[in-house]
Design a protein around this motif. Structure first.
Motif, PDB file in Angstrom:
ATOM      1  N   GLU A 158      12.678 -21.030   6.013  1.00 44.89           N
ATOM      2  CA  GLU A 158      12.556 -19.969   5.103  1.00 44.89           C
ATOM      3  C   GLU A 158      11.946 -20.412   3.538  1.00 44.89           C
ATOM      4  OE1 GLU A 158      16.221 -18.357   4.811  1.00 44.89           O
ATOM      5  OE2 GLU A 158      16.567 -17.717   7.210  1.00 44.89           O
ATOM      6  N   GLY A 159      10.874 -21.266   3.471  1.00 44.39           N
ATOM      7  CA  GLY A 159      10.354 -21.493   2.438  1.00 44.39           C
ATOM      8  C   GLY A 159      11.258 -22.512   1.684  1.00 44.39           C
ATOM      9  N   GLN A 160      12.320 -23.070   1.874  1.00 41.51           N
ATOM     10  CA  GLN A 160      13.179 -23.728   1.203  1.00 41.51           C
ATOM     11  C   GLN A 160      13.412 -25.137   1.937  1.00 41.51           C
ATOM     12  OE1 GLN A 160      14.579 -23.254  -1.748  1.00 41.51           O
ATOM     13  NE2 GLN A 160      13.563 -21.165  -1.706  1.00 41.51           N
ATOM     14  N   PRO A 161      13.480 -26.348   1.164  1.00 38.59           N
ATOM     15  CA  PRO A 161      13.648 -27.558   1.795  1.00 38.59           C
ATOM     16  C   PRO A 161      14.906 -27.604   2.647  1.00 38.59           C
ATOM     17  CG  PRO A 161      13.188 -28.011  -0.694  1.00 38.59           C
ATOM     18  CD  PRO A 161      13.469 -26.526  -0.432  1.00 38.59           C
ATOM     19  N   TRP A 216      22.748 -31.503  -0.993  1.00 43.60           N
ATOM     20  CA  TRP A 216      21.944 -30.763  -1.724  1.00 43.60           C
ATOM     21  C   TRP A 216      22.580 -30.435  -3.162  1.00 43.60           C
ATOM     22  CZ3 TRP A 216      17.016 -30.688  -0.868  1.00 43.60           C
ATOM     23  CH2 TRP A 216      16.516 -31.216   0.384  1.00 43.60           C
ATOM     24  N   ASN A 250      19.307 -25.659   5.248  1.00 40.86           N
ATOM     25  CA  ASN A 250      18.782 -25.608   4.006  1.00 40.86           C
ATOM     26  C   ASN A 250      19.839 -24.889   2.919  1.00 40.86           C
ATOM     27  OD1 ASN A 250      18.515 -22.882   4.910  1.00 40.86           O
ATOM     28  ND2 ASN A 250      16.771 -22.423   4.134  1.00 40.86           N
ATOM     29  N   SER A 251      21.010 -24.855   3.569  1.00 44.46           N
ATOM     30  CA  SER A 251      22.037 -24.174   2.463  1.00 44.46           C
ATOM     31  C   SER A 251      22.443 -25.302   1.762  1.00 44.46           C
ATOM     32  CB  SER A 251      23.206 -23.474   3.205  1.00 44.46           C
ATOM     33  OG  SER A 251      23.663 -24.327   4.221  1.00 44.46           O
ATOM     34  N   GLN A 305      10.912 -27.624   6.025  1.00 40.69           N
ATOM     35  CA  GLN A 305      11.147 -26.437   5.498  1.00 40.69           C
ATOM     36  C   GLN A 305      11.690 -25.088   6.472  1.00 40.69           C
ATOM     37  OE1 GLN A 305       7.565 -24.723   3.537  1.00 40.69           O
ATOM     38  NE2 GLN A 305       7.682 -26.319   1.980  1.00 40.69           N
TER      39      GLN A 305
END
Length: 353
Positions: free
Chosen positions: A312-315, A353, A330-331, A310
């Motif tokens: 910034e709260g994102q996978p 992603w 995580n981008s 994780q």
């Protein structure tokens, strides 16, 4: 005027000064040691890693069900006539050849019918011979003018009637002979008896199942599949891996041959038959097997759950950059490589992603 005693109390002694210097030196050495330890602790431990290219693959959930080995061709065999069974030399599991006796009815009644039919044929033949001679005499007399046309027509009619009665009697004799033969139930093909439906001493009707004969040459795995699994069907012409429950090392592959168009009214499941052209001998009829097939879910990229982090709260996943460095990303980007730690329990794998 100060006394010597007072002077001695106000001025520190030489021994006290030496003790303070020793304490200061000890504290300085402890400080240097602590700084050295902090520098060692601050050093980064570099662990070797390996890289892996992530690719889009066809995938889906693998479903496993328990089924049974059954023959592709089997038939319920019964007598063509009614009667009482007096003999049934076969039982479940008996190997039979084409023409072998499976069961026998009491033939007394059918033997009597055959004898009656033979007597009727003999009577009809005698009548046909007499009427033929009568027709010939009337024809000759008609040529000489010694009889009338009406008498000749009557003789001809009698002759033709006798011929018809003879043909009918012969047909009944053939039928009686066949019925007598039908009191013996014989195998139409090579096979094995899988079910017995009647025992000696039992009175059966025509068409009632006495034994079930299976041809073990071609076997199939039969599964009962719930409706929910058929909502997401497998790929076209999928390969099904079939394993023997009693010995999973014995396995083979097959293809779906038949899916029932209607659910079973009792179980509300659909019958799926998987053809097994290369089934090993250990997969005998009635053996329990496990079938596994991958359901079609399109193209996807699959990574282990431990590879996800994780940020910034994102996978996020660890990506290998072109300069050989790694970063937790995580981008929405396309990762071409993945890394995982040399530790077997610390996987890190990149994905799109």
């Amino acid at each position: 005027m100060t006394s010597k005693k007072g002077l001695a109390e106000g001025v520190p002694s030489r021994s006290a000064t030496s003790a303070l210097g020793a304490v200061a030196a000890l504290l300085f050495m402890s400080f240097l040691t602590a700084c050295h330890k902090e520098e060692k602790a601050a050093a980064t431990v570099i662990r070797p890693v390996r890289t892996l290219t992530v690719e889009v693959r066809e995938g889906g959930d693998t479903v496993s069900l328990t089924g049974e080995i059954q023959p592709r061709y089997q038939a319920d065999i019964g007598f063509r006539v009614n009667g009482k069974i007096i003999e049934r030399p076969v039982d479940v599991g008996t190997q039979v050849k084409k023409g072998d006796l499976l069961a026998r009815l009491d033939p007394q009644q059918y033997r009597q019918d055959f004898e009656v039919a033979k007597a009727e044929v003999a009577t009809a033949e005698a009548e046909e011979t007499r009427s033929e001679a009568q027709e010939w005499r009337q024809r000759e007399l008609l040529k000489n003018g010694n009889t009338t046309r009406v008498q000749y027509d009557q003789a001809l009619k009698t002759f033709k009637t006798a011929q018809a009665q003879l043909n009918s009697a012969r047909a009944r004799q053939v039928q009686a002979s066949e019925n007598l033969d039908y009191t013996e139930l014989k195998a139409d093909n090579d096979g094995v008896i899988t079910t017995v439906g009647a025992d000696p001493g039992q009175v059966v009707s025509a068409g009632q199942m006495v034994v079930r004969l299976a041809q073990p040459g071609e076997r199939e795995a039969v599964f009962n599949v719930a409706e929910a699994l058929l909502k997401n069907p497998p790929r076209k012409d999928p390969t099904v891996e079939v394993n023997l429950v009693s010995n999973p090392d014995i396995r083979t592959e097959g293809r779906v041959r038949y899916i029932s168009p209607q659910a079973d009214p009792t179980t509300r499941t659909y019958t799926v038959r998987v053809s097994l052209p290369g089934a090993p001998p250990q997969m005998r009829l009635g053996a329990n097997v496990t079938g596994s097939v991958t359901l079609n879910q399109g193209s996807s990229i699959t990574i282990p759950g431990t590879a996800l982090f994780q940020k910034e709260g994102q996978p996020a996943v660890w990506l290998v950059e072109k300069d050989g460095t790694v970063q937790l990303n995580n981008s929405p980007s396309t990762a071409t490589r993945a890394i995982w730690s040399s530790s077997a329990t610390d996987w890190r794998k990149a994905m799109s992603w």
